[in-house]
Enzyme design. Structure first.
Site, PDB file in Angstrom:
ATOM      1  N   HIS A   1       0.811  -1.224   0.000  1.00 49.94           N
ATOM      2  CA  HIS A   1       0.000   0.000   0.000  1.00 49.94           C
ATOM      3  C   HIS A   1       0.843   1.273   0.000  1.00 49.94           C
ATOM      4  O   HIS A   1       0.364   2.336   0.391  1.00 49.94           O
ATOM      5  CB  HIS A   1      -0.953  -0.018   1.219  1.00 49.94           C
ATOM      6  CG  HIS A   1      -1.954  -1.124   1.145  1.00 49.94           C
ATOM      7  ND1 HIS A   1      -2.635  -1.597   2.251  1.00 49.94           N
ATOM      8  CD2 HIS A   1      -2.377  -1.889   0.103  1.00 49.94           C
ATOM      9  CE1 HIS A   1      -3.456  -2.581   1.883  1.00 49.94           C
ATOM     10  NE2 HIS A   1      -3.306  -2.787   0.584  1.00 49.94           N
TER      11      HIS A   1
ATOM     12  N   CYS B   1       3.054  20.169  -7.664  1.00 46.58           N
ATOM     13  CA  CYS B   1       4.136  19.670  -8.498  1.00 46.58           C
ATOM     14  C   CYS B   1       4.535  20.794  -9.462  1.00 46.58           C
ATOM     15  O   CYS B   1       3.757  21.729  -9.700  1.00 46.58           O
ATOM     16  CB  CYS B   1       3.633  18.446  -9.283  1.00 46.58           C
ATOM     17  SG  CYS B   1       4.763  17.861 -10.537  1.00 46.58           S
TER      18      CYS B   1
ATOM     19  N   SER C   1      -6.515  -7.326  10.498  1.00 51.27           N
ATOM     20  CA  SER C   1      -7.911  -7.758  10.664  1.00 51.27           C
ATOM     21  C   SER C   1      -8.371  -8.513   9.431  1.00 51.27           C
ATOM     22  O   SER C   1      -9.505  -8.999   9.376  1.00 51.27           O
ATOM     23  CB  SER C   1      -8.808  -6.532  10.899  1.00 51.27           C
ATOM     24  OG  SER C   1      -8.728  -5.658   9.776  1.00 51.27           O
TER      25      SER C   1
HETATM   26  C1  BV8 Z   1      -8.224  -2.470  -4.985  1.00 55.63           C
HETATM   27  C2  BV8 Z   1      -2.963   2.904   2.712  1.00 55.63           C
HETATM   28  C3  BV8 Z   1      -8.587  -2.953  -7.262  1.00 55.63           C
HETATM   29  C4  BV8 Z   1      -3.572   4.250   2.986  1.00 55.63           C
HETATM   30  C5  BV8 Z   1      -4.802   1.273   2.805  1.00 55.63           C
HETATM   31  C6  BV8 Z   1     -12.580  -7.292  -3.295  1.00 55.63           C
HETATM   32  C7  BV8 Z   1     -11.501  -7.358  -4.184  1.00 55.63           C
HETATM   33  C8  BV8 Z   1     -10.760  -6.218  -4.475  1.00 55.63           C
HETATM   34  C9  BV8 Z   1     -11.071  -4.990  -3.858  1.00 55.63           C
HETATM   35  C10 BV8 Z   1     -12.132  -4.932  -2.976  1.00 55.63           C
HETATM   36  C11 BV8 Z   1     -12.881  -6.064  -2.704  1.00 55.63           C
HETATM   37  N1  BV8 Z   1     -13.861  -5.692  -1.828  1.00 55.63           N
HETATM   38  C12 BV8 Z   1     -13.732  -4.385  -1.534  1.00 55.63           C
HETATM   39  C13 BV8 Z   1     -12.714  -3.880  -2.217  1.00 55.63           C
HETATM   40  C14 BV8 Z   1     -12.263  -2.493  -2.145  1.00 55.63           C
HETATM   41  C15 BV8 Z   1     -11.263  -2.240  -1.046  1.00 55.63           C
HETATM   42  C16 BV8 Z   1     -11.491  -3.055   0.208  1.00 55.63           C
HETATM   43  O1  BV8 Z   1     -10.868  -4.095   0.403  1.00 55.63           O
HETATM   44  N2  BV8 Z   1     -12.361  -2.561   1.059  1.00 55.63           N
HETATM   45  C17 BV8 Z   1     -12.594  -3.219   2.319  1.00 55.63           C
HETATM   46  C18 BV8 Z   1     -12.865  -2.179   3.387  1.00 55.63           C
HETATM   47  C19 BV8 Z   1     -13.729  -4.197   2.139  1.00 55.63           C
HETATM   48  N3  BV8 Z   1      -9.937  -2.506  -1.550  1.00 55.63           N
HETATM   49  C20 BV8 Z   1      -9.330  -1.543  -2.263  1.00 55.63           C
HETATM   50  O2  BV8 Z   1      -9.869  -0.504  -2.598  1.00 55.63           O
HETATM   51  C21 BV8 Z   1      -7.911  -1.820  -2.690  1.00 55.63           C
HETATM   52  N4  BV8 Z   1      -7.766  -1.592  -4.104  1.00 55.63           N
HETATM   53  O3  BV8 Z   1      -8.866  -3.425  -4.656  1.00 55.63           O
HETATM   54  O4  BV8 Z   1      -7.919  -2.177  -6.304  1.00 55.63           O
HETATM   55  C22 BV8 Z   1      -9.815  -2.175  -7.594  1.00 55.63           C
HETATM   56  C23 BV8 Z   1      -9.655  -0.893  -8.114  1.00 55.63           C
HETATM   57  C24 BV8 Z   1     -10.809  -0.177  -8.463  1.00 55.63           C
HETATM   58  C25 BV8 Z   1     -12.081  -0.725  -8.250  1.00 55.63           C
HETATM   59  C26 BV8 Z   1     -12.208  -2.006  -7.672  1.00 55.63           C
HETATM   60  C27 BV8 Z   1     -11.064  -2.736  -7.334  1.00 55.63           C
HETATM   61  C28 BV8 Z   1      -6.942  -0.855  -2.022  1.00 55.63           C
HETATM   62  C29 BV8 Z   1      -6.882  -1.117  -0.552  1.00 55.63           C
HETATM   63  C30 BV8 Z   1      -5.723  -0.323   0.069  1.00 55.63           C
HETATM   64  C31 BV8 Z   1      -6.260   0.858   0.854  1.00 55.63           C
HETATM   65  N5  BV8 Z   1      -5.147   1.525   1.562  1.00 55.63           N
HETATM   66  N6  BV8 Z   1      -3.739   1.846   3.396  1.00 55.63           N
HETATM   67  C32 BV8 Z   1      -3.480   4.644   4.439  1.00 55.63           C
HETATM   68  O5  BV8 Z   1      -2.938   3.877   5.272  1.00 55.63           O
HETATM   69  O6  BV8 Z   1      -3.944   5.756   4.737  1.00 55.63           O
HETATM   70  S1  BV8 Z   1      -5.705   0.158   3.659  1.00 55.63           S
HETATM   71  C33 BV8 Z   1      -5.298   0.255   5.298  1.00 55.63           C
HETATM   72  O7  BV8 Z   1      -6.369  -0.324   6.011  1.00 55.63           O
HETATM   73  C34 BV8 Z   1      -4.096  -0.572   5.706  1.00 55.63           C
HETATM   74  O8  BV8 Z   1      -3.066  -0.505   4.770  1.00 55.63           O
HETATM   75  C35 BV8 Z   1      -4.640  -1.956   5.858  1.00 55.63           C
HETATM   76  O9  BV8 Z   1      -4.685  -2.631   4.639  1.00 55.63           O
HETATM   77  C36 BV8 Z   1      -6.056  -1.653   6.304  1.00 55.63           C
HETATM   78  C37 BV8 Z   1      -6.158  -1.763   7.802  1.00 55.63           C
HETATM   79  O10 BV8 Z   1      -6.127  -3.080   8.042  1.00 55.63           O
HETATM   80  P1  BV8 Z   1      -5.126  -3.672   9.132  1.00 55.63           P
HETATM   81  O11 BV8 Z   1      -3.722  -3.347   8.757  1.00 55.63           O
HETATM   82  O12 BV8 Z   1      -5.503  -5.076   9.303  1.00 55.63           O
HETATM   83  O13 BV8 Z   1      -5.418  -2.818  10.445  1.00 55.63           O
HETATM   84  P2  BV8 Z   1      -6.761  -2.894  11.330  1.00 55.63           P
HETATM   85  O14 BV8 Z   1      -6.757  -1.661  12.147  1.00 55.63           O
HETATM   86  O15 BV8 Z   1      -7.934  -3.225  10.479  1.00 55.63           O
HETATM   87  O16 BV8 Z   1      -6.506  -4.190  12.271  1.00 55.63           O
HETATM   88  C38 BV8 Z   1      -5.408  -4.223  13.125  1.00 55.63           C
HETATM   89  C39 BV8 Z   1      -5.334  -5.645  13.655  1.00 55.63           C
HETATM   90  O17 BV8 Z   1      -4.197  -5.728  14.514  1.00 55.63           O
HETATM   91  C40 BV8 Z   1      -6.540  -6.041  14.468  1.00 55.63           C
HETATM   92  O18 BV8 Z   1      -6.980  -7.341  14.076  1.00 55.63           O
HETATM   93  C41 BV8 Z   1      -6.000  -6.076  15.909  1.00 55.63           C
HETATM   94  O19 BV8 Z   1      -6.623  -7.096  16.686  1.00 55.63           O
HETATM   95  C42 BV8 Z   1      -4.567  -6.427  15.678  1.00 55.63           C
HETATM   96  N7  BV8 Z   1      -3.635  -5.984  16.725  1.00 55.63           N
HETATM   97  C43 BV8 Z   1      -3.752  -4.915  17.567  1.00 55.63           C
HETATM   98  N8  BV8 Z   1      -2.654  -4.863  18.368  1.00 55.63           N
HETATM   99  C44 BV8 Z   1      -1.844  -5.897  18.007  1.00 55.63           C
HETATM  100  C45 BV8 Z   1      -2.468  -6.604  16.967  1.00 55.63           C
HETATM  101  N9  BV8 Z   1      -1.919  -7.699  16.394  1.00 55.63           N
HETATM  102  C46 BV8 Z   1      -0.725  -8.116  16.867  1.00 55.63           C
HETATM  103  N10 BV8 Z   1      -0.064  -7.487  17.879  1.00 55.63           N
HETATM  104  C47 BV8 Z   1      -0.584  -6.393  18.462  1.00 55.63           C
HETATM  105  N11 BV8 Z   1       0.053  -5.781  19.458  1.00 55.63           N
END
Ligand code: BV8
Length: 246
Positions: A121, A148, A189
């Site tokens: 990402h 830019c 997650s």
């Molecule tokens: C795309 C950068 C193609 C920016 C981020 C199906 C197929 C393809 C796409 C999709 C699909 N369904 C939906 C989509 C669209 C979307 C998506 O997935 N939406 C979700 C919400 C359903 N995906 C996209 O848009 C992606 N692009 O698919 O392109 C396309 C193009 C056009 C049209 C259609 C398709 C792009 C996704 C990337 C977005 N950018 N980040 C920024 O950071 O500002 S995403 C960002 O959120 C992160 O990078 C990461 O990926 C996500 C957060 O998730 P996690 O890292 O898991 O963090 P989270 O807070 O959720 O969880 C933390 C975990 O840690 C928890 O479980 C917790 O219990 C645990 N934890 C806590 N403490 C600890 C711990 N674990 C261990 N130790 C600890 N101490």
């Protein structure tokens, strides 16, 4: 309280030539960086991250989005890699192939010494032209967001929701996933695609899938091993158990 690590898992890791890892925001939590969903405490509590981290959000309010990333960048500059990042850098040395795929944009894996890091990402430290998509290293901060030389607004070099992932990074991540014997999913997650598909593809390719997370996730019921603890505790223990049998 130490986490019990099954001997069977240690033996599979010890026998593995190729290991792939997917990390998420959870591995940086112990460094003091809020995970993605709670990154919006305080000032940002009013906004949905999936609103801000999108091209539409940036087009609607470029100043707000630029400032959100500037605040996150400043916070990241003030933290250090934690024991979980360090243990992954240590694990890398023990395998013929060790590919660390991260969803994080904070450079903490590289700062911990990991060499094979695949950033799915992007990276918050880089800025790119929103029109030419080229990375820009110097710019005059005369306005927010800065522009830019071509006149277009600059933006963080990260992948927003609705944007394609960098093809080369995704290809490297998929190749490592398809050919590893053990796949570790750490601190994610497992809800954001296509990153969240990787552990499932490892499973169908016959790898042993391990989840390290204090909470259960969408992946937990599919994983061969679930280690319910913090990455900063579990990963050093895993490294120590491996070193003890080598
Ligand atoms: C795309 C950068 C193609 C920016 C981020 C199906 C197929 C393809 C796409 C999709 C699909 N369904 C939906 C989509 C669209 C979307 C998506 O997935 N939406 C979700 C919400 C359903 N995906 C996209 O848009 C992606 N692009 O698919 O392109 C396309 C193009 C056009 C049209 C259609 C398709 C792009 C996704 C990337 C977005 N950018 N980040 C920024 O950071 O500002 S995403 C960002 O959120 C992160 O990078 C990461 O990926 C996500 C957060 O998730 P996690 O890292 O898991 O963090 P989270 O807070 O959720 O969880 C933390 C975990 O840690 C928890 O479980 C917790 O219990 C645990 N934890 C806590 N403490 C600890 C711990 N674990 C261990 N130790 C600890 N101490």
């Amino acid at each position: 309280m130490s986490i019990a690590i099954p001997q069977e898992l240690i033996e599979r890791l010890a026998a593995a030539r190729r290991v792939a890892v997917l990390t998420g925001a959870g591995i940086s939590a112990e460094s003091g960086i809020p995970t993605f969903r709670d990154a919006l405490t305080g000032l940002w509590a009013r906004y949905d991250p999936q609103e801000l981290a999108t091209p539409e959000g940036f087009a609607r309010n470029p100043k707000l989005v630029w400032e959100w990333y500037a605040e996150r960048r400043a916070r990241i500059a003030g933290v250090a890699p934690n024991a979980g990042h360090m243990a992954l850098a240590g694990l890398e040395q023990r395998f013929e192939q060790f590919t660390l795929v991260t969803q994080n944009i904070d450079s903490l894996h590289q700062r911990a010494g990991s060499r094979e890091v695949v950033e799915l990402h992007g990276n918050i430290a880089r800025v790119k032209c929103s029109a030419e998509q080229t990375v820009v290293s110097e710019y005059a901060a005369t306005e927010t967001p800065p522009r830019c030389r071509c006149g277009a607004l600059l933006r963080p070099d990260v992948v927003w929701f609705g944007e394609m992932l960098p093809a080369a990074a995704l290809a490297r991540a998929e190749e490592a996933t398809e050919h590893c014997e053990v796949f570790l999913s750490i601190g994610t997650s497992a809800q954001v695609y296509p990153a969240a598909e990787l552990p499932l593809r490892a499973l169908s390719a016959g790898a042993t899938v391990v989840e390290i997370n204090p909470e259960r996730t969408a992946l937990s019921r599919h994983a061969h091993f679930v280690l319910p603890g913090a990455a900063g505790k579990v990963l050093p223990a895993l490294l120590a158990r491996l070193a003890a049998i080598a």
